[in-house]
Design an enzyme around this catalytic site. Structure first.
Site, PDB file in Angstrom:
ATOM      1  N   ARG A  51       0.828  -1.209   0.000  1.00 29.68           N
ATOM      2  CA  ARG A  51       0.000   0.000   0.000  1.00 29.68           C
ATOM      3  C   ARG A  51       0.867   1.266   0.000  1.00 29.68           C
ATOM      4  O   ARG A  51       0.542   2.252  -0.665  1.00 29.68           O
ATOM      5  CB  ARG A  51      -0.911  -0.003   1.226  1.00 29.68           C
ATOM      6  CG  ARG A  51      -1.838   1.207   1.317  1.00 29.68           C
ATOM      7  CD  ARG A  51      -2.910   0.975   2.373  1.00 29.68           C
ATOM      8  NE  ARG A  51      -3.815   2.112   2.458  1.00 29.68           N
ATOM      9  CZ  ARG A  51      -3.749   3.063   3.377  1.00 29.68           C
ATOM     10  NH1 ARG A  51      -2.797   3.021   4.308  1.00 29.68           N
ATOM     11  NH2 ARG A  51      -4.615   4.050   3.394  1.00 29.68           N
ATOM     12  N   HIS A  84       0.567   4.337  -2.670  1.00 31.76           N
ATOM     13  CA  HIS A  84       0.358   5.723  -2.258  1.00 31.76           C
ATOM     14  C   HIS A  84       1.535   6.611  -2.675  1.00 31.76           C
ATOM     15  O   HIS A  84       1.351   7.809  -2.885  1.00 31.76           O
ATOM     16  CB  HIS A  84       0.127   5.796  -0.749  1.00 31.76           C
ATOM     17  CG  HIS A  84      -1.281   5.465  -0.361  1.00 31.76           C
ATOM     18  ND1 HIS A  84      -1.993   6.196   0.569  1.00 31.76           N
ATOM     19  CD2 HIS A  84      -2.123   4.490  -0.788  1.00 31.76           C
ATOM     20  CE1 HIS A  84      -3.208   5.678   0.698  1.00 31.76           C
ATOM     21  NE2 HIS A  84      -3.306   4.634  -0.114  1.00 31.76           N
ATOM     22  N   ASP A  85       2.721   6.040  -2.805  1.00 33.23           N
ATOM     23  CA  ASP A  85       3.854   6.807  -3.314  1.00 33.23           C
ATOM     24  C   ASP A  85       3.673   7.102  -4.803  1.00 33.23           C
ATOM     25  O   ASP A  85       3.819   8.242  -5.241  1.00 33.23           O
ATOM     26  CB  ASP A  85       5.156   6.029  -3.083  1.00 33.23           C
ATOM     27  CG  ASP A  85       6.394   6.822  -3.498  1.00 33.23           C
ATOM     28  OD1 ASP A  85       6.418   8.051  -3.267  1.00 33.23           O
ATOM     29  OD2 ASP A  85       7.327   6.215  -4.047  1.00 33.23           O
ATOM     30  N   GLY A 107       4.525  10.439  -8.921  1.00 29.26           N
ATOM     31  CA  GLY A 107       5.192   9.256  -9.446  1.00 29.26           C
ATOM     32  C   GLY A 107       5.887   8.476  -8.346  1.00 29.26           C
ATOM     33  O   GLY A 107       5.911   8.875  -7.177  1.00 29.26           O
ATOM     34  N   ASN A 125      -3.296   9.419   4.213  1.00 27.28           N
ATOM     35  CA  ASN A 125      -2.132   8.752   4.790  1.00 27.28           C
ATOM     36  C   ASN A 125      -2.039   8.846   6.310  1.00 27.28           C
ATOM     37  O   ASN A 125      -1.410   7.991   6.949  1.00 27.28           O
ATOM     38  CB  ASN A 125      -0.842   9.339   4.188  1.00 27.28           C
ATOM     39  CG  ASN A 125      -0.719   9.063   2.706  1.00 27.28           C
ATOM     40  OD1 ASN A 125      -1.229   8.065   2.206  1.00 27.28           O
ATOM     41  ND2 ASN A 125      -0.043   9.957   1.984  1.00 27.28           N
ATOM     42  N   PRO A 133      -7.569   7.861  -4.176  1.00 24.20           N
ATOM     43  CA  PRO A 133      -9.021   7.647  -4.082  1.00 24.20           C
ATOM     44  C   PRO A 133      -9.470   7.296  -2.669  1.00 24.20           C
ATOM     45  O   PRO A 133      -8.747   6.648  -1.911  1.00 24.20           O
ATOM     46  CB  PRO A 133      -9.279   6.499  -5.057  1.00 24.20           C
ATOM     47  CG  PRO A 133      -7.963   5.812  -5.209  1.00 24.20           C
ATOM     48  CD  PRO A 133      -6.907   6.853  -5.021  1.00 24.20           C
ATOM     49  N   HIS A 154      -6.353  -5.730  -2.018  1.00 29.25           N
ATOM     50  CA  HIS A 154      -7.156  -5.738  -0.788  1.00 29.25           C
ATOM     51  C   HIS A 154      -7.489  -7.154  -0.328  1.00 29.25           C
ATOM     52  O   HIS A 154      -8.285  -7.337   0.587  1.00 29.25           O
ATOM     53  CB  HIS A 154      -8.431  -4.923  -0.974  1.00 29.25           C
ATOM     54  CG  HIS A 154      -8.197  -3.442  -0.969  1.00 29.25           C
ATOM     55  ND1 HIS A 154      -9.203  -2.510  -1.112  1.00 29.25           N
ATOM     56  CD2 HIS A 154      -7.051  -2.719  -0.826  1.00 29.25           C
ATOM     57  CE1 HIS A 154      -8.687  -1.296  -1.067  1.00 29.25           C
ATOM     58  NE2 HIS A 154      -7.386  -1.396  -0.896  1.00 29.25           N
ATOM     59  N   THR A 155      -6.866  -8.137  -0.942  1.00 30.04           N
ATOM     60  CA  THR A 155      -6.948  -9.507  -0.432  1.00 30.04           C
ATOM     61  C   THR A 155      -6.078  -9.676   0.816  1.00 30.04           C
ATOM     62  O   THR A 155      -6.148 -10.689   1.499  1.00 30.04           O
ATOM     63  CB  THR A 155      -6.508 -10.516  -1.514  1.00 30.04           C
ATOM     64  OG1 THR A 155      -6.655 -11.845  -1.015  1.00 30.04           O
ATOM     65  CG2 THR A 155      -5.049 -10.315  -1.916  1.00 30.04           C
ATOM     66  N   ASP A 169     -10.004  -8.605   3.708  1.00 29.80           N
ATOM     67  CA  ASP A 169     -10.514  -9.867   3.168  1.00 29.80           C
ATOM     68  C   ASP A 169     -10.953 -10.727   4.351  1.00 29.80           C
ATOM     69  O   ASP A 169     -10.122 -11.188   5.131  1.00 29.80           O
ATOM     70  CB  ASP A 169      -9.411 -10.549   2.354  1.00 29.80           C
ATOM     71  CG  ASP A 169      -9.779 -11.949   1.878  1.00 29.80           C
ATOM     72  OD1 ASP A 169     -10.888 -12.428   2.191  1.00 29.80           O
ATOM     73  OD2 ASP A 169      -8.939 -12.571   1.198  1.00 29.80           O
ATOM     74  N   ASP A 185      -4.550 -13.990  -2.484  1.00 22.87           N
ATOM     75  CA  ASP A 185      -5.303 -14.931  -3.317  1.00 22.87           C
ATOM     76  C   ASP A 185      -6.468 -14.202  -3.978  1.00 22.87           C
ATOM     77  O   ASP A 185      -6.472 -12.966  -4.033  1.00 22.87           O
ATOM     78  CB  ASP A 185      -5.775 -16.122  -2.471  1.00 22.87           C
ATOM     79  CG  ASP A 185      -6.613 -15.703  -1.252  1.00 22.87           C
ATOM     80  OD1 ASP A 185      -7.154 -14.565  -1.252  1.00 22.87           O
ATOM     81  OD2 ASP A 185      -6.729 -16.501  -0.300  1.00 22.87           O
TER      82      ASP A 185
END
Length: 311
Positions: free
Chosen positions: A60, A64-65, A70, A88, A157, A187-188, A232, A240
C-alpha cells in the site's frame, strides 16, 4: 575559456533529455549493487515473519507513493506533509522497515540505490511472502527532493469512492479500468480502520447482512475509529482471489470495493478473477509494472536517509 559551440549546447540538452526520460531496467544495479535483491528479500522476510500485515502495508505504501508525483519515494519524507495528508495520516506504515532495508543496502552499496527503488522491491517481496505472484521489478528511479500533501489529498481515491471516480483517478495515472480492478485485488491482504468503513456497514444497502453485523461488533457508530478489521474476511494474510469472491457475496469492506461488483462495468472481470487465480495474478503483475513506471525518469537524487533530502 572558449564559449561552448551550438553543437555542444545541443548535445548537452539532448543528454539531459535522455536522462529525464530514462527507461527503468530490471538489471539497473546488476554491477553497482549485485546483492541488492537478496538484501531486500532478507529484511522483508524478517519483517513479514514478525508481522504478516507488513507485506500488505508496504504494498500500500508503494501505491500511495506512485500516485503522488510518481514512484519517487516522496511519501517517505518526514517533511512536506505527504505522510500526514488525509489519505495517509494514521494509516500508512512500514517506514521503519524501509529504514532497516536502506541501512543494510547502504552498508553494501553506499550512495547507489534510491529509496524509491527499495520501496518498489519491498512491495514486490511483501506480495510474494504472502503467497502472491512474483515479477521483475524495473529499477533506476531517483528520489524526489519534495513531497506534496496537496497531491496526496487530490490523487488518492477514497474508500467511499464510486466506480466512476475510481476509473477517473486511476485513468489520470495512465491506468485502465482493468488495471484498477486488478490492483484493487491487493485488498486480499491487509487491515483497515473502522473510520474508513463505518459508513459502509451502517449506511450501504448492497452489503451482506451477516457481514455487516460481524464488522459492527468491533466498529461502533461512534468511537473506535482506529479499530482494525481485515480487508478480506476469508484469508486476510494470504494473497489470493478471495477478495473477488467476497465481492460476489457483497462482503467488500469498503464502499469502493463493492463498487467493482455492483451492476457496473467491472462485474464480469470480478467474476473472472474470482475463479481464475492465473488470470488475476497475470493482470496484477502487469498493472504493478505499469504503475511502477509512473514518473519514470523523474529528476532527483539518491537519498542517504529515506526520511530527509540530502543536505
Amino acid at each position: 575559456m572558449a564559449a561552448p559551440t551550438l553543437m555542444q549546447c545541443l548535445l548537452a540538452i539532448s543528454l539531459l533529455s535522455c536522462a529525464a526520460h530514462a527507461q527503468l531496467s530490471s538489471t539497473f544495479y546488476a554491477s553497482s549493487c549485485p546483492n541488492l535483491q537478496s538484501i531486500v528479500r532478507a529484511a522483508m522476510t524478517q519483517a513479514v515473519n514478525n508481522e504478516r500485515r507488513m507485506g500488505a502495508s508496504l504494498l500500500r505504501l508503494f501505491f500511495h507513493d506512485c500516485f503522488v508525483q510518481g514512484c519517487d519515494g516522496s511519501i517517505l519524507l518526514d517533511a512536506g506533509g505527504e505522510k500526514t495528508a488525509g489519505p495517509n495520516a494514521n494509516s500508512v506504515r512500514g517506514f521503519d522497515v524501509i529504514d532497516t532495508i536502506k541501512k543494510n543496502v547502504e552498508a553494501a552499496c553506499p550512495g547507489v540505490v534510491s529509496c524509491a527503488d527499495i520501496l518498489a522491491l519491498a512491495a514486490r517481496d511483501g506480495t510474494i511472502l504472502l503467497g502472491g505472484p512474483t515479477w521483475n521489478v524495473l529499477l533506476g528511479r531517483r528520489d524526489s527532493t519534495t513531497a506534496s500533501a496537496a497531491l496526496a489529498n487530490q490523487n488518492l481515491p477514497s474508500p467511499t469512492a464510486s466506480l466512476a471516480t475510481l476509473i477517473s483517478f486511476f485513468g489520470r495515472q495512465g491506468l485502465s479500468p482493468r488495471d484498477m480492478t486488478a490492483l484493487s485485488g491487493a485488498h486480499t491482504i491487509g487491515q483497515a480502520r473502522c473510520t474508513t468503513f463505518r459508513s459502509r456497514i451502517y449506511g450501504d444497502t448492497d452489503i451482506n447482512a451477516a457481514f455487516a453485523a460481524l464488522r459492527k461488533q468491533t466498529c461502533p457508530q461512534s468511537g473506535g475509529d482506529g479499530n482494525l478489521a481485515p480487508l478480506d474476511v476469508q484469508t486476510p494474510t494470504t494473497f489470493d482471489t478471495a477478495y473477488f469472491s467476497n465481492l460476489l457475496s457483497q462482503r467488500g469492506l469498503f464502499h469502493s470495493d463493492q463498487e467493482l461488483f455492483n451492476g457496473g462495468s467491472q462485474d464480469a472481470l470480478v467474476r473472472q478473477y474470482s475463479s481464475s487465480p492465473t488470470l488475476f495474478n497475470g493482470d496484477f503483475v502487469s498493472a504493478m509494472i505499469k504503475m511502477g513506471n509512473i514518473g519514470a525518469g523523474n529528476a532527483g537524487e539518491i537519498r542517504r536517509n529515506c526520511r530527509v533530502v540530502n543536505s
